[in-house]
Design a protein around this motif. Structure first.
Motif, PDB file in Angstrom:
ATOM      1  N   ALA A 178       0.853  -1.245   0.191  1.00 47.51           N
ATOM      2  CA  ALA A 178      -0.086   0.046   0.019  1.00 47.51           C
ATOM      3  C   ALA A 178       1.001   1.119   0.074  1.00 47.51           C
ATOM      4  CB  ALA A 178      -0.965   0.079   1.208  1.00 47.51           C
ATOM      5  N   TRP A 179       0.185   2.301  -0.388  1.00 46.67           N
ATOM      6  CA  TRP A 179       0.802   3.636  -0.355  1.00 46.67           C
ATOM      7  C   TRP A 179       0.102   4.475   0.569  1.00 46.67           C
ATOM      8  CZ3 TRP A 179       5.302   5.872  -1.864  1.00 46.67           C
ATOM      9  CH2 TRP A 179       6.033   5.038  -3.028  1.00 46.67           C
ATOM     10  N   TYR A 180       0.681   5.231   1.453  1.00 45.90           N
ATOM     11  CA  TYR A 180      -0.121   5.877   2.632  1.00 45.90           C
ATOM     12  C   TYR A 180       0.666   7.399   2.359  1.00 45.90           C
ATOM     13  CZ  TYR A 180      -0.387   1.283   4.809  1.00 45.90           C
ATOM     14  OH  TYR A 180      -0.657   0.176   4.923  1.00 45.90           O
ATOM     15  N   ARG A 181      -0.020   8.450   2.746  1.00 50.67           N
ATOM     16  CA  ARG A 181       0.390   9.710   3.079  1.00 50.67           C
ATOM     17  C   ARG A 181       0.145  10.418   4.470  1.00 50.67           C
ATOM     18  NH1 ARG A 181      -3.432  12.481  -1.857  1.00 50.67           N
ATOM     19  NH2 ARG A 181      -5.569  12.483  -0.263  1.00 50.67           N
TER      20      ARG A 181
ATOM     21  N   GLY B 109      -5.191  -6.954  -7.506  1.00 51.35           N
ATOM     22  CA  GLY B 109      -6.170  -6.278  -7.458  1.00 51.35           C
ATOM     23  C   GLY B 109      -6.138  -4.804  -6.505  1.00 51.35           C
ATOM     24  N   THR B 110      -6.935  -3.880  -6.710  1.00 46.01           N
ATOM     25  CA  THR B 110      -6.360  -2.460  -6.353  1.00 46.01           C
ATOM     26  C   THR B 110      -7.788  -1.694  -5.391  1.00 46.01           C
ATOM     27  OG1 THR B 110      -6.889  -1.462  -8.335  1.00 46.01           O
ATOM     28  CG2 THR B 110      -4.651  -2.110  -7.837  1.00 46.01           C
ATOM     29  N   ASN B 111      -7.440  -1.327  -4.637  1.00 45.65           N
ATOM     30  CA  ASN B 111      -8.491  -0.339  -3.924  1.00 45.65           C
ATOM     31  C   ASN B 111      -7.680   1.200  -3.730  1.00 45.65           C
ATOM     32  OD1 ASN B 111     -10.836  -2.186  -3.165  1.00 45.65           O
ATOM     33  ND2 ASN B 111      -8.980  -3.434  -2.719  1.00 45.65           N
ATOM     34  N   TYR B 112      -8.873   2.115  -3.592  1.00 43.30           N
ATOM     35  CA  TYR B 112      -8.007   3.417  -3.610  1.00 43.30           C
ATOM     36  C   TYR B 112      -9.100   4.261  -2.431  1.00 43.30           C
ATOM     37  CZ  TYR B 112      -5.854   2.554  -7.849  1.00 43.30           C
ATOM     38  OH  TYR B 112      -4.979   1.968  -8.833  1.00 43.30           O
ATOM     39  N   ALA B 113      -8.292   5.229  -1.836  1.00 48.04           N
ATOM     40  CA  ALA B 113      -9.157   6.088  -1.239  1.00 48.04           C
ATOM     41  C   ALA B 113     -10.157   7.048  -1.977  1.00 48.04           C
ATOM     42  CB  ALA B 113      -8.295   6.997  -0.403  1.00 48.04           C
TER      43      ALA B 113
ATOM     44  N   GLY C  84       3.606  -2.652   3.955  1.00 51.63           N
ATOM     45  CA  GLY C  84       2.453  -3.580   3.747  1.00 51.63           C
ATOM     46  C   GLY C  84       1.210  -3.058   4.044  1.00 51.63           C
ATOM     47  N   ARG C  85       0.152  -3.739   3.410  1.00 53.52           N
ATOM     48  CA  ARG C  85      -1.088  -3.182   3.964  1.00 53.52           C
ATOM     49  C   ARG C  85      -1.889  -3.852   5.298  1.00 53.52           C
ATOM     50  NH1 ARG C  85      -4.973  -1.570   5.462  1.00 53.52           N
ATOM     51  NH2 ARG C  85      -7.098  -1.033   4.632  1.00 53.52           N
TER      52      ARG C  85
ATOM     53  N   GLN D 181      -2.981  12.800  10.707  1.00 53.60           N
ATOM     54  CA  GLN D 181      -2.583  11.380  10.755  1.00 53.60           C
ATOM     55  C   GLN D 181      -2.387  10.824   9.525  1.00 53.60           C
ATOM     56  OE1 GLN D 181      -5.686   9.560  13.017  1.00 53.60           O
ATOM     57  NE2 GLN D 181      -4.548  10.072  14.899  1.00 53.60           N
ATOM     58  N   ARG D 182      -1.497   9.631   9.412  1.00 58.61           N
ATOM     59  CA  ARG D 182      -1.478   9.118   8.255  1.00 58.61           C
ATOM     60  C   ARG D 182      -2.271   8.468   7.691  1.00 58.61           C
ATOM     61  NH1 ARG D 182       3.674   5.695   9.627  1.00 58.61           N
ATOM     62  NH2 ARG D 182       4.813   7.653   9.252  1.00 58.61           N
ATOM     63  N   GLU D 183      -2.628   8.377   6.371  1.00 58.41           N
ATOM     64  CA  GLU D 183      -3.900   7.849   5.775  1.00 58.41           C
ATOM     65  C   GLU D 183      -3.507   6.764   4.532  1.00 58.41           C
ATOM     66  OE1 GLU D 183      -6.471  10.362   3.978  1.00 58.41           O
ATOM     67  OE2 GLU D 183      -4.841  11.578   2.747  1.00 58.41           O
ATOM     68  N   LEU D 184      -4.347   5.976   4.350  1.00 57.05           N
ATOM     69  CA  LEU D 184      -4.045   4.904   3.424  1.00 57.05           C
ATOM     70  C   LEU D 184      -4.560   5.557   2.124  1.00 57.05           C
ATOM     71  CD1 LEU D 184      -3.609   2.023   2.319  1.00 57.05           C
ATOM     72  CD2 LEU D 184      -6.028   1.784   2.640  1.00 57.05           C
ATOM     73  N   VAL D 185      -3.680   5.497   0.902  1.00 58.15           N
ATOM     74  CA  VAL D 185      -4.213   6.074  -0.177  1.00 58.15           C
ATOM     75  C   VAL D 185      -4.555   5.082  -1.229  1.00 58.15           C
ATOM     76  CG1 VAL D 185      -3.191   7.287  -2.322  1.00 58.15           C
ATOM     77  CG2 VAL D 185      -2.444   8.094   0.327  1.00 58.15           C
TER      78      VAL D 185
END
Length: 114
Positions: free
Chosen positions: A35-38, A56-60, A97-98, A44-48
């Motif tokens: 995963a990518w976070y920012r 397979g992919t998922n997005y904010a 890692g996710r 706070q850090r968030e999942l992007v």
């Protein structure tokens, strides 16, 4: 032992594009969803975005349709293609890692000017 190295961040104008890369050690990458976070200043850090071992992919919601996550299993590398960047995308971007994380890398700074 460095396990995650992010790169590709830069200063870019709104509407521009960037491609981030993250090289991970085999122990982190091989059997994990990645995963990518920012993390923006004061937030706070968030999942992007998230990619499974099978691709397979998922997005904010905030980046859906603009960002694309991908992975190259042969290179232990995960990418984040970011298009149509907005000032609110300004943050330090990290990969990990996710579901199973390791110590965070240094991240890569993305700054989007208006």
């Amino acid at each position: 032992q460095v396990q995650l190295v992010e790169s590709g961040g830069a200063l870019v104008q709104a509407g521009g594009s960037l491609r981030l890369s993250c090289v991970a050690s085999g122990s982190v990458f091989s059997f994990n969803d990645m995963a990518w976070y920012r993390q923006a200043p004061g937030k706070q850090r968030e999942l992007v975005a998230h990619i499974t071992t099978g691709g397979g992919t998922n997005y904010a919601d905030s980046v859906k349709g603009r960002f694309t996550i991908s992975r190259d299993n042969a290179k232990n590398t995960v990418y984040l293609q970011m298009n149509t960047l907005k000032p609110e995308d300004t943050a330090v971007y990290y990969c990990n890692g996710r579901w199973h994380t390791v110590p965070w890398g240094q991240g890569t700074q993305v700054t989007v000017s208006s």
